[in-house]
Design a protein around this motif. Structure first.
Motif, PDB file in Angstrom:
ATOM      1  N   GLN A 127       0.663  -1.279  -0.169  1.00  0.00           N
ATOM      2  CA  GLN A 127      -0.029  -0.169   0.070  1.00  0.00           C
ATOM      3  C   GLN A 127       0.836   1.467  -0.157  1.00  0.00           C
ATOM      4  OE1 GLN A 127      -2.618  -1.369   3.535  1.00  0.00           O
ATOM      5  NE2 GLN A 127      -4.095  -0.444   2.262  1.00  0.00           N
ATOM      6  N   ASN A 173      -4.922   2.776   7.423  1.00  0.00           N
ATOM      7  CA  ASN A 173      -5.998   1.957   7.255  1.00  0.00           C
ATOM      8  C   ASN A 173      -6.794   2.243   8.453  1.00  0.00           C
ATOM      9  OD1 ASN A 173      -5.207   0.666   5.034  1.00  0.00           O
ATOM     10  ND2 ASN A 173      -3.948  -0.658   5.738  1.00  0.00           N
ATOM     11  N   GLN A 230     -15.219   2.150   1.729  1.00  0.00           N
ATOM     12  CA  GLN A 230     -13.980   2.142   0.711  1.00  0.00           C
ATOM     13  C   GLN A 230     -12.898   3.052   1.306  1.00  0.00           C
ATOM     14  OE1 GLN A 230     -14.389   0.432  -2.397  1.00  0.00           O
ATOM     15  NE2 GLN A 230     -11.944   0.580  -2.174  1.00  0.00           N
ATOM     16  N   ALA A 231     -13.103   4.264   1.241  1.00  0.00           N
ATOM     17  CA  ALA A 231     -12.161   5.324   1.905  1.00  0.00           C
ATOM     18  C   ALA A 231     -12.720   6.399   1.933  1.00  0.00           C
ATOM     19  CB  ALA A 231     -10.737   5.067   0.917  1.00  0.00           C
ATOM     20  N   VAL A 236      -8.168   4.632   4.815  1.00  0.00           N
ATOM     21  CA  VAL A 236      -8.613   3.642   3.604  1.00  0.00           C
ATOM     22  C   VAL A 236      -9.110   2.544   4.409  1.00  0.00           C
ATOM     23  CG1 VAL A 236      -7.704   1.978   1.876  1.00  0.00           C
ATOM     24  CG2 VAL A 236      -6.985   4.419   1.982  1.00  0.00           C
ATOM     25  N   PRO A 243      -7.500  -3.475   3.928  1.00  0.00           N
ATOM     26  CA  PRO A 243      -7.807  -4.355   2.977  1.00  0.00           C
ATOM     27  C   PRO A 243      -8.645  -5.813   3.406  1.00  0.00           C
ATOM     28  CG  PRO A 243      -5.984  -3.563   2.268  1.00  0.00           C
ATOM     29  CD  PRO A 243      -6.436  -3.015   3.732  1.00  0.00           C
ATOM     30  N   ASN A 266     -12.087  -4.817   3.034  1.00  0.00           N
ATOM     31  CA  ASN A 266     -12.598  -4.702   1.741  1.00  0.00           C
ATOM     32  C   ASN A 266     -11.355  -4.880   0.880  1.00  0.00           C
ATOM     33  OD1 ASN A 266     -13.011  -3.160  -0.756  1.00  0.00           O
ATOM     34  ND2 ASN A 266     -14.082  -1.611   0.203  1.00  0.00           N
ATOM     35  N   ASN A 322      -9.244  -2.795  -1.893  1.00  0.00           N
ATOM     36  CA  ASN A 322      -8.135  -1.841  -1.451  1.00  0.00           C
ATOM     37  C   ASN A 322      -6.557  -2.383  -1.619  1.00  0.00           C
ATOM     38  OD1 ASN A 322      -9.483   0.613  -1.342  1.00  0.00           O
ATOM     39  ND2 ASN A 322     -10.062   0.253   0.723  1.00  0.00           N
ATOM     40  N   GLU A 323      -6.727  -3.782  -1.568  1.00  0.00           N
ATOM     41  CA  GLU A 323      -5.366  -4.456  -2.047  1.00  0.00           C
ATOM     42  C   GLU A 323      -5.368  -4.739  -3.507  1.00  0.00           C
ATOM     43  OE1 GLU A 323      -2.974  -7.852   0.152  1.00  0.00           O
ATOM     44  OE2 GLU A 323      -5.117  -7.945   0.255  1.00  0.00           O
ATOM     45  N   GLY A 370      -8.342  -0.429  -5.815  1.00  0.00           N
ATOM     46  CA  GLY A 370      -7.507   0.310  -4.732  1.00  0.00           C
ATOM     47  C   GLY A 370      -6.590   1.226  -5.063  1.00  0.00           C
ATOM     48  N   THR A 428      -8.834   4.222  -6.139  1.00  0.00           N
ATOM     49  CA  THR A 428      -9.218   5.001  -4.717  1.00  0.00           C
ATOM     50  C   THR A 428      -8.095   5.893  -4.243  1.00  0.00           C
ATOM     51  OG1 THR A 428     -10.681   3.006  -4.287  1.00  0.00           O
ATOM     52  CG2 THR A 428      -9.985   4.585  -2.565  1.00  0.00           C
ATOM     53  N   LEU A 429      -6.812   5.275  -4.054  1.00  0.00           N
ATOM     54  CA  LEU A 429      -5.723   6.303  -3.612  1.00  0.00           C
ATOM     55  C   LEU A 429      -5.337   7.774  -4.269  1.00  0.00           C
ATOM     56  CD1 LEU A 429      -2.997   3.466  -2.823  1.00  0.00           C
ATOM     57  CD2 LEU A 429      -4.264   5.097  -1.011  1.00  0.00           C
TER      58      LEU A 429
END
Length: 500
Positions: free
Chosen positions: A104, A137, A143-144, A162, A165, A168, A171-172, A180, A183-184
């Motif tokens: 991550q 995290n 989700q985030a 976030v 993972p 969810n 996110n990985e 994932g 999302t970032l």
């Protein structure tokens, strides 16, 4: 397999304008930004100033005197300051706090690089608490979520939480187009003061039709959007998994808005840079030998640059103009490789994607390729370009890319206002010119390739052709305004030029 797809699925399919109803006459290249003042699916098409109003949240990071924005990754045992989980404040980001994994952290750093390439301030990593942007995290978000920045006030401004993972799996999923990673990049947009393009958020979001406030509100134009690129006519699939592809970078409207807020980074790739195959961009997402199904927007600040589609499959649209979209992608895998990719995803994330069959891939691919073919023919008037994806590669507003290299299949290559060097490679290629200047075509094949001058409204009376040269008087003043140099010495026949 490619020939089987082409032979079995030759029927005409609706174009995006027929499907969705763009109320302009004879669109040239289906990019909604070109039709400001019109409507699409009953929604107004906004200009860039209106888009800034939609995406700029009105909040900005406090840039230090040395022009930096800081970020950090909270480690295990790093307690959040009391304000994060103080019940009287109502913030819950600290619930189930945990450190990012090494994977991550690497994905977050590369996501920061994509934003750092765009804006004048520099992002700088620090240790411990107190940076402008803190990552962790949490068990709180589905989700985030990220807080908008603030120059004064609560210390949580600009921080990113976030969903763990373990809670969810997406996110990985941090590979190209993985949700994932998208999302970032999206949450980092919030940390620098970009909002969703509409007033939707989280579980309150429903559909594009119900909640998009203007026509271009989709991931085709903004990674801050919740809505699929297909809502605005693009067709983008990660064929390794046969899933719809997610945005992989900040997109054209994100780049424009961020640069209005902070200024453009004019130090980004100022040397001669290649994007695509044979990439020298120093970003994996712009290396199409690694990122086979790109969904990206390119910012470049200088040098003599090249967009290289030489390894793409089925033909491409290569558009060198800023603010415009190109179309293409690598070969569609067979069932064995698709299912192996899904197994790999399962072992990386724990998500079971299920298995597919060769018949389902053939049908999906055939329909998709023909839909793309029909849309490209509607856009440009030329058939038989079977691009693997449609409108998936953009050049940011203000970026200048001089040169284009096509695939071994039929390509449509659109020059820009700069002096371009264009290489078609194989296939019956079409070179379209919309501006004057001096351009070079390296491998024109008479009787096969075509020069399109229809945008100028001229006839052959204004054109002079000799070995290795075409000169066109575009305004009737007796002077050549467009010069095409054919470096292989080709002497064009009358049928090699289209005047409209």
């Amino acid at each position: 397999m490619a020939r089987k797809i082409f032979d079995d699925y030759e029927g005409d399919l609706p174009t995006v304008t027929e499907e969705y109803g763009l109320n302009v006459e004879t669109p040239l290249e289906f990019n909604l930004d070109d039709y400001v003042g019109g409507t699409f699916r009953g929604k107004d098409i906004y200009d860039l100033d209106q888009i800034v109003d939609q995406i700029d949240a009105g909040r900005a990071q406090k840039v230090t005197a040395n022009n930096t924005i800081t970020y950090t990754f909270l480690g295990e045992g790093d307690g959040l300051i009391g304000l994060y989980n103080n019940p009287t404040v109502g913030l819950s980001g600290g619930n189930g706090l945990g450190a990012f994994s090494a994977t991550q952290v690497a994905a977050a750093r590369s996501s920061i690089e994509l934003w750092d390439d765009l804006i004048a301030p520099e992002f700088r990593e620090t240790n411990g608490r107190g940076a402008d942007i803190q990552f962790a995290n949490s068990s709180d978000p589905g989700q985030a979520f990220a807080y908008y920045p603030g120059e004064k006030g609560y210390k949580f401004y600009g921080d990113v939480f976030v969903a763990d993972p373990k809670l969810n799996w997406t996110n990985e999923w941090l590979g190209f187009g993985g949700y994932g990673k998208t999302t970032l990049i999206h949450e980092l947009g919030h940390t620098i003061g970009l909002s969703h393009p509409g007033s939707y958020n989280g579980i309150g979001a429903t559909t594009y039709a119900a909640q998009a406030e203007y026509a271009q509100d989709s991931e085709q134009y903004s990674i801050m959007s919740y809505w699929s690129p297909s809502e605005t006519g693009a067709r983008i699939i990660n064929w390794d998994l046969v899933f719809f592809g997610n945005a992989q970078t900040p997109m054209v409207h994100d780049i424009y808005v961020a640069q209005v807020k902070y200024g453009a980074d004019m130090t980004t790739r100022t040397d001669d840079t290649v994007y695509g195959f044979n990439s020298t961009a120093d970003r994996d997402v712009f290396d199409f030998s690694e990122n086979a199904f790109p969904n990206v927007a390119i910012w470049d600040a200088g040098g003599e640059d090249t967009l290289d589609f030489s390894g793409f499959f089925g033909g491409t649209v290569l558009d060198l103009r800023d603010g415009q979209f190109s179309s293409g992608g690598s070969a569609i895998p067979n069932v064995v490789s698709v299912n192996q990719s899904r197994v790999d995803l399962f072992f990386e994330t724990g998500f079971f994607a299920g298995y597919t069959s060769q018949a389902s891939i053939d049908i999906t691919a055939g329909n998709f390729l023909n839909a793309n073919r029909a849309s490209i023919a509607n856009d440009w008037g030329y058939d038989d370009v079977f691009a693997v994806n449609y409108q998936n590669i953009a050049i940011a507003y203000g970026a200048e890319i001089e040169n284009g290299i096509g695939s071994e299949y039929r390509d449509i290559i659109i020059a820009n206002e700069l002096d371009n060097t264009l290489t078609g490679n194989g296939g019956d290629d079409v070179f379209i010119f919309l501006d004057g200047g001096t351009d070079t075509i390296t491998d024109f094949e008479t009787g096969s390739d075509l020069v399109d001058l229809s945008a100028f409204g001229i006839t052959d009376a204004g054109v002079s052709i000799s070995a290795g040269l075409l000169e066109a008087d575009l305004n009737g003043d007796g002077t050549a305004d467009l010069t095409l140099i054919f470096s292989n010495g080709a002497e064009l026949a009358a049928t090699d030029v289209f005047y409209g």
